[in-house]
Design a protein around this motif. Structure first.
Motif, mmCIF file in Angstrom:
data_model
loop_
_atom_site.group_PDB
_atom_site.id
_atom_site.type_symbol
_atom_site.label_atom_id
_atom_site.label_comp_id
_atom_site.label_asym_id
_atom_site.label_seq_id
_atom_site.Cartn_x
_atom_site.Cartn_y
_atom_site.Cartn_z
ATOM 1 N N ALA A 229 18.512 -31.085 49.140
ATOM 2 C CA ALA A 229 17.797 -32.238 49.780
ATOM 3 C C ALA A 229 18.097 -31.768 51.480
ATOM 4 N N GLY A 230 19.326 -31.117 51.653
ATOM 5 C CA GLY A 230 19.626 -30.902 53.053
ATOM 6 C C GLY A 230 18.809 -29.607 53.540
ATOM 7 N N GLU A 231 17.936 -28.869 52.678
ATOM 8 C CA GLU A 231 17.173 -27.843 53.352
ATOM 9 C C GLU A 231 15.877 -28.352 53.735
ATOM 10 N N ASN A 232 15.611 -29.813 53.665
ATOM 11 C CA ASN A 232 14.455 -30.171 54.199
ATOM 12 C C ASN A 232 14.615 -30.583 55.548
ATOM 13 N N LEU A 233 13.834 -30.023 56.514
ATOM 14 C CA LEU A 233 13.961 -30.205 57.839
ATOM 15 C C LEU A 233 14.356 -31.937 58.416
ATOM 16 N N LEU A 234 13.470 -32.862 57.728
ATOM 17 C CA LEU A 234 13.410 -34.077 58.263
ATOM 18 C C LEU A 234 14.829 -34.716 57.690
ATOM 19 N N LYS A 235 15.241 -34.428 56.412
ATOM 20 C CA LYS A 235 16.570 -34.768 55.916
ATOM 21 C C LYS A 235 17.724 -34.237 56.403
ATOM 22 N N THR B 174 22.021 -37.985 53.421
ATOM 23 C CA THR B 174 21.198 -37.700 52.685
ATOM 24 C C THR B 174 21.521 -36.391 51.760
ATOM 25 N N TRP B 175 22.695 -35.575 52.265
ATOM 26 C CA TRP B 175 22.723 -34.464 51.632
ATOM 27 C C TRP B 175 24.268 -34.099 51.288
ATOM 28 N N ALA B 176 25.064 -34.886 51.732
ATOM 29 C CA ALA B 176 26.467 -34.648 51.794
ATOM 30 C C ALA B 176 27.024 -34.584 50.263
ATOM 31 N N LYS B 177 26.623 -35.644 49.398
ATOM 32 C CA LYS B 177 26.956 -35.657 48.016
ATOM 33 C C LYS B 177 26.646 -34.550 47.209
ATOM 34 N N GLN B 178 25.339 -34.291 47.359
ATOM 35 C CA GLN B 178 24.844 -33.100 46.798
ATOM 36 C C GLN B 178 25.834 -31.760 47.156
ATOM 37 N N PRO C 107 22.444 -27.960 55.613
ATOM 38 C CA PRO C 107 22.137 -26.943 54.903
ATOM 39 C C PRO C 107 20.494 -26.238 55.201
ATOM 40 N N TRP C 108 20.054 -26.844 56.146
ATOM 41 C CA TRP C 108 18.811 -26.259 56.652
ATOM 42 C C TRP C 108 19.223 -25.163 57.809
ATOM 43 N N GLY C 109 20.243 -25.641 58.403
ATOM 44 C CA GLY C 109 20.554 -24.532 59.507
ATOM 45 C C GLY C 109 21.201 -23.316 58.678
ATOM 46 N N ARG C 110 21.957 -23.565 57.688
ATOM 47 C CA ARG C 110 22.455 -22.334 56.872
ATOM 48 C C ARG C 110 21.375 -21.493 56.460
ATOM 49 N N LEU C 111 20.328 -21.990 56.033
ATOM 50 C CA LEU C 111 18.929 -21.412 55.705
ATOM 51 C C LEU C 111 18.778 -20.395 57.018
#
Ligand SMILES: Nc1ncnc2c1ncn2[C@@H]1O[C@H](COP(=O)(O)OP(=O)(O)OP(=O)(O)O)[C@@H](O)[C@H]1O
Ligand SMILES: [Mg+2]
Lengths: 428, 331, 391
Positions: free
Chosen positions: B147-153, B159-163, C247-251
């Motif tokens: 989820a954290g690789e989505n720019l908006l999230k 929204t992504w800490a748990k994952q 994670p986006w920054g990691r990418l």
């Protein structure tokens, strides 16, 4: 290594101090109209294709019908300051014009706006000047101009491409090397009175020497150090910045000329061209042919192409890559200098940012032909030169001719990313 | 997420050698043979560089759930073939008859990233460890659907800490399996060549692929670790993953592969079980030229003596590395 | 002493100027491109110019300010899409070449006489046409004031020793801050963070104390525009911080290092690079809008050189760091003015005319850029191990 870099930097820093001449003040400025928060200006220049017209009267009339009269200055310039926004009619008083002139546009309406100077474009021409040259003649003339620009670009871009091919470096300071050619031409030929041919030769040799010197004290040590290509590219940006301002420091922001007298013009059918342009084109063709021959037929040329192709393989098969690269830098800078000198002769002057202006075209040419291929750069340069000069004839507004060149580049990248003569690369 | 992690352990029954043999015995061992349940089907892939044909594979099927080795001499076109089917390169025949499908899904025009998303993940012969990032960051990049690789999230940690925690736990587990756990927070650039191979393999596994394609995974990995890695690869297969790997070490090939495909000069020249393929004259011919009569995979090295020897070598290597590390520490 | 005070006051004024903040914002965007993703965007000034044009043209044609801002962003968004689509799948050099050319094209087109009714051609658009709405939003009072009314002249009649002590303390504070940063745990733990923040605030106040900068708060160059500009710069820094720790920054960092590796892991590299290009470009556009708030839209002031200055500032502060862009921009502009004033004050006119001190300062900038990249590519705040930018 540190000493080398320090030496170069010292040289750069001292350059202004050692400069032979300092900048003179710009020529006398006509009285200016400064727009303010509640003042607007309308301005323009009255000229024919022969030159500016002085002492021409114009009337500027506002909506209410109040008229203001102005007279053009020595340089044909005029301006008025108005206190109200809105449409103004600018009309030239034809009785004050010299004889034998035809007024194409004698009256325009301009919307004045506070804080802005609005231009009023009036067009006047001499009676025997036919503005309506045939489309075909225009096309021929522009094609010749395009070839001329293309050849000059080719001189510079072949070097740019060779440097890219052998070292992987996109040299942003290449444009300044082009400027350097023109600037040295100005200093040696215009200022110090060297003959054109001798002076030109000295300019090219000096420029080639800067290439040798740069590689010796800067690029080779940086390569040895293992500096990344991106970092090296930023070094070239720094160099480009420093050089630009060295030129401004020494020569000032004005345009300078290599020759003091005006060039003489020849006509071949529909084509009007200066003698200098003809000579420049001939020289370019000869030099480019020489470079091409050297690349294809001589040992060192073949070695250069081998290094471009695959540096690791080339050095493994016994080619001294450092020597080849040194030579490439030397030749490339010599060619760039020649290009700049010819450019200054052909366009009748050079400025600190002339090189910058053609950098864009150089990159477009090199990319179009295929990064790193010398012959691709040649073809790319000719295409770009033609596009730039022909697009206005084919209906593109003159201001957008560079944009056309870029557009072509972008479209080409979409269909053939490796450029016309480039090869795709290996993954994995 | 945690469910998914447990999921691959579906019993396909292929842990049983007899079941695997049964799978591969039902058809002729000829190049391009049809298989009962292929996961990857390749047709008419040709890649030319200038005038040279690097790959020219008419038909190849890879059986689901097995370990298939792709072997061939240097320059045979194995890496290029990998590049082609994983979307890193385009066949010269693209649009002119080239066709390949993975798990029933046509991949003719699929980009490299979509191929990986479809479940076919590869590693590279020249490792692509991200050396300026830490080992754990390398691993985390491997996980899919973050989820954290989505720019908006991404701006909102909630929204992504748990994952992220779950992924990290999974990464830790894999790192431990590949003996890299102590290196977790080191830069990948500080790893040795063999360790990078391991990291790359572990990273590829982070995405729970259906099929993993390894380009010379054992090159530069020490023998003892090779043994344990081979065990891991077999475990992966037993859990239901399909493995396609390129390898030059014939012992490794013989040891773990259920099926072997041989390429030479771009073409598929033989297919079959390891033993039969390695004594196939066409294969020996491809590797060594005509005048050679031995079996390529001589198992003599896998006797107890040889293994002891290997263990000694490993011990010596370890001692050496420690000494080196000490020396480095002193610097 | 007075000359030095004059030079330092000038540096302080430049450091605080809204244009410095504007460039800092653009550099923050460039940091996303170049620092984190490794995209060689050589046309950040083009993004700035588009933002400025979108903003100024809409407003001067009677649209509300909010629409102006949206148009500015929209223009940069489209620009990023158009430039990215053909180049982001290719080697990094292509993006560099296309962006630098495109930025110049924007400038040429803006200067074109054909568009004089929109862009004001080479003359540009004067600030009076679009800043009124912005100034009306000001909740600062009128009149002249310094940011903190208490300065060195209020202590012991401004004797020299006050300033000298102040200087020593200021240098000590800066050294302390730098050391904490370099140790890498500047913001670890609540206590540390609070101490660090306190130190930073104290340092800034001390500098104000030593170099009072008086400003009219009425005109375009007043405190209001400074307040907004720096507020936005800090906001952008925060946004980037949030983005790159995700994670986006990691990418992004993964892509900077090896696109193919990231692709093999099933990530859509093209789309992520495009996102980065757009986000960084939007920051650029915002920078452009702020840039013209206190002056006018001049196409020639946003040419190639401005992009190069952005790179210098970024590399000076440290690429791929959070505070690098702001620190770099402040040091860049203050430093340049410092060099210029120093040269003007101490080099006799016969050697270097007033005009030439300006050019001299830019020569130094170019040389400094070379030196930074060669000898300290990670800049002031960067991490050398992480920063091996090979695009
Ligand atoms: N981008 C390229 N351009 C030109 N030739 C290439 C390119 N990529 C591969 N080749 C050629 O294609 C052939 C096959 O190469 P490939 O890397 O696939 O071999 P391989 O089977 O993986 O060999 P190895 O076992 O040594 O890794 C080689 O002859 C190689 O030179
Ligand atoms: Mg290979």
């Amino acid at each position: 290594m540190r000493r080398g870099v320090a030496g170069l930097i010292l040289a750069l820093l001292l350059a202004p101090v050692l400069a032979l001449i300092s900048s003179g003040p710009a020529s006398a400025v006509d009285t200016l109209c400064l727009p303010g928060p509640d003042k607007a200006c309308i301005a323009g220049t009255i000229r024919t294709e022969d030159g500016p017209l002085a002492d021409v009267k114009l009337t500027v009339t506002d909506e209410a019908g109040t008229a203001t009269e102005v007279t053009t200055s020595e340089t044909g310039k005029w301006n008025v300051q108005v206190e109200k926004e809105g449409p103004y009619v600018v009309k030239v008083d034809e009785s004050t014009l010299p004889k034998d002139l035809v007024v194409d546009t004698g009256e325009v309406t301009v919307a004045a706006k506070f804080g802005v100077t609005k231009p009023a474009l009036l067009t006047i021409r001499t009676a025997d000047y036919s503005a309506s040259t045939s489309k075909f003649d225009e096309l021929v003339q522009s094609t010749v101009n395009g070839l001329r620009l293309g050849l000059l670009l080719a001189l510079a871009s072949v070097g740019l491409s060779l440097i890219y091919g052998t070292t992987g470096l996109s040299n942003f300071a290449h444009a300044e090397q082009v400027t350097l050619g023109g600037m040295l031409g100005y200093l040696l030929i215009n200022q110090h009175g060297l003959g054109l041919w001798i002076g030109g030769l000295v300019v090219v040799i000096l420029c080639a020497f800067t290439g040798w010197f740069q590689d010796r004290v800067l690029w080779q040590p940086l390569r040895r150090r293992g500096l990344g290509l991106t970092q090296m590219m930023i070094v070239t940006i720094g160099l480009s910045l420093a050089l630009q301002y060295v030129y401004q420091y020494t020569v000032g922001a004005r345009t300078v000329r290599v020759l003091q007298d005006n060039p003489s013009v020849r006509e071949f059918g529909p084509v009007t061209i200066t003698n200098q342009s003809i000579v420049a084109m001939v020289i370019s063709v000869i030099v480019l042919a020489g470079v091409g021959y050297a690349l294809l037929r001589t040992r060192i040329g073949r070695a250069t192409r081998a290094v471009s192709d695959n540096p690791a393989l080339a050095s493994a098969s016994g080619i001294d890559t450092d020597r080849v690269i040194r030579l490439v830098w030397t030749v490339a800078m010599g060619l760039a200098g020649l290009s700049g000198l010819l450019y200054a002769l052909v366009t009748n002057g050079i400025k600190w940012d002339s090189g910058l202006q053609i950098l864009l075209l150089l990159f477009a040419a090199v990319t179009l032909g295929g990064l790193g291929t010398a012959f691709g750069a040649l073809i790319g340069a000719i295409i770009i030169g033609l596009v730039v000069e022909l697009s206005p004839v084919l209906g593109m507004p003159g201001d957008f001719k560079y944009a056309t060149a870029l557009l072509i580049l972008i479209l080409l990248l979409l269909v053939r990313p490796q450029g016309l003569l480039g090869k795709p690369q290996r993954v994995g | 997420m945690s469910e998914q992690m447990a999921d691959p352990k579906v019993d396909t029954g292929l842990a049983d050698p007899a079941a695997r043999r049964a799978l591969t015995s039902g058809f002729d061992a000829v190049p391009g043979a049809g298989k009962p349940d292929p996961i990857l089907v390749v047709d008419n892939i040709v890649r030319q560089f200038g005038g040279m044909t690097a790959v020219d594979v008419q038909h190849l099927e890879v059986q689901r759930g097995l370990i298939t080795a792709l072997i061939g001499p240097n320059g045979a076109g194995k890496t290029t073939f990998f590049n082609l089917i994983t979307g890193f390169d385009k066949p010269t025949t693209a649009g002119k008859g080239a066709h390949w499908a993975f798990d029933g899904r046509t991949l003719d025009k699929t980009s490299a990233s979509s191929v990986a998303q479809a479940g076919m993940v590869r590693t590279f012969q020249l490792t692509k460890a991200l050396s300026a990032m830490t080992v754990i960051d390398n691993m985390m990049l491997g996980a899919q659907n973050q989820a954290g690789e989505n720019l908006l999230k991404s701006m909102f940690r909630g929204t992504w800490a748990k994952q992220e925690k779950e992924i990290e736990a999974k990464a830790d587990e894999l790192l431990a399996r590949f003996k890299l756990f102590e290196k977790k927070n080191d830069y990948a650039g500080s790893l040795s060549g063999g360790q990078r191979k391991l990291l790359e393999m572990a990273r590829a596994l982070m995405s729970d692929p259906k099929m993993i394609m390894l380009d010379e995974p054992m090159a530069g990995v020490n023998p003892a670790l090779t043994q344990s890695l081979l065990g891991h690869i077999q475990n992966l297969r037993d859990e239901g993953m399909t493995v396609l790997f390129v390898e030059h070490d014939m012992h490794v090939v013989r040891h773990i592969s259920d099926w072997v495909a041989v390429m030479a000069e771009g073409r598929l020249v033989a297919e079959g079980a390891a033993d039969t393929v390695m004594s196939d004259p066409a294969v020996i011919d491809a590797y060594l030229g005509a005048h050679h009569d031995t079996d390529l995979g001589d198992d003599a090295l896998l006797t107890d003596e040889a293994l002891e020897e290997i263990a000694e070598e490993v011990a010596a290597e370890d001692a050496e590395r420690e000494a080196e590390e000490e020396a480095e520490g002193l610097r | 002493m007075d000359t030095i005070q004059f030079i330092l006051n000038g540096m302080m004024r430049e450091a605080l100027s809204p244009q410095t903040a504007a460039v800092a914002i653009a550099v923050i965007g460039l940091n996303i491109h170049f620092g984190f993703t490794g995209l060689l965007n050589m046309g950040q000034s083009g993004f700035m110019l588009l933002g400025a044009y979108g903003f100024a043209i809409s407003i001067s044609n009677g649209l509300p300010m909010i629409l102006g801002i949206l148009f500015g962003f929209g223009a940069a968004f489209i620009f990023a899409l158009v430039l990215g689509a053909p180049t982001l799948k290719l080697r990094g050099d292509y993006l560099a070449i296309v962006t630098i050319s495109a930025a110049e094209i924007i400038r040429y087109v803006g200067r074109s006489a054909l568009l004089v009714d929109f862009t004001g051609s080479a003359q540009g658009i004067p600030g009076s046409q679009y800043t009124t709405g912005f100034r009306n939003l000001s909740f600062f009072g009128t009149g002249s004031f310094t940011l903190i009314p208490f300065n060195y002249t209020d202590v012991a009649d401004g004797a020299a020793w006050v300033r000298i002590i102040g200087w020593i303390v200021a240098i000590a504070v800066i050294v302390l801050i730098v050391m904490r940063f370099r140790s890498g745990n500047a913001f670890k733990g609540l206590l540390q963070s609070a101490g660090m923040a306190g130190l930073l605030v104290f340092g800034v106040l001390l500098l104000f104390f030593l170099f009072p900068v008086p400003y009219q708060s009425t005109g375009v160059s007043g405190w209001w525009v400074r307040f907004v500009a720096w507020g936005l710069a800090l906001l952008c820094t925060l946004v980037v911080f949030l983005l790159v720790r995700s994670p986006w920054g990691r990418l992004l960092r993964g892509i900077r290092e090896d696109e193919d590796a990231i692709r093999s892991l099933g990530k859509n590299v093209f789309s992520i690079k495009m996102q980065a290009l757009i986000i960084g470009g939007l920051f650029g556009a915002l920078g452009g809008m702020v840039y013209v708030l206190s002056s006018s839209v001049q196409p020639d002031s946003m040419g190639r050189s401005l992009t190069f200055f952005c790179y210098t500032a970024l590399l000076l502060g440290g690429a791929a760091t959070i505070f690098g862009p702001v620190l770099g921009s402040v040091l860049f502009f203050a430093g340049r003015i410092g060099i210029k004033y120093t040269a003007a004050a101490y080099v006799p006119d016969s050697i270097m005319s007033n005009q030439q001190t300006e050019q001299f300062s830019y020569i130094v900038v170019g040389v400094a850029l070379m030196l930074i990249v060669i000898f300290r590519p990670q800049g002031i705040l960067g991490n050398k191990r992480e920063l091996r930018f090979n695009v």
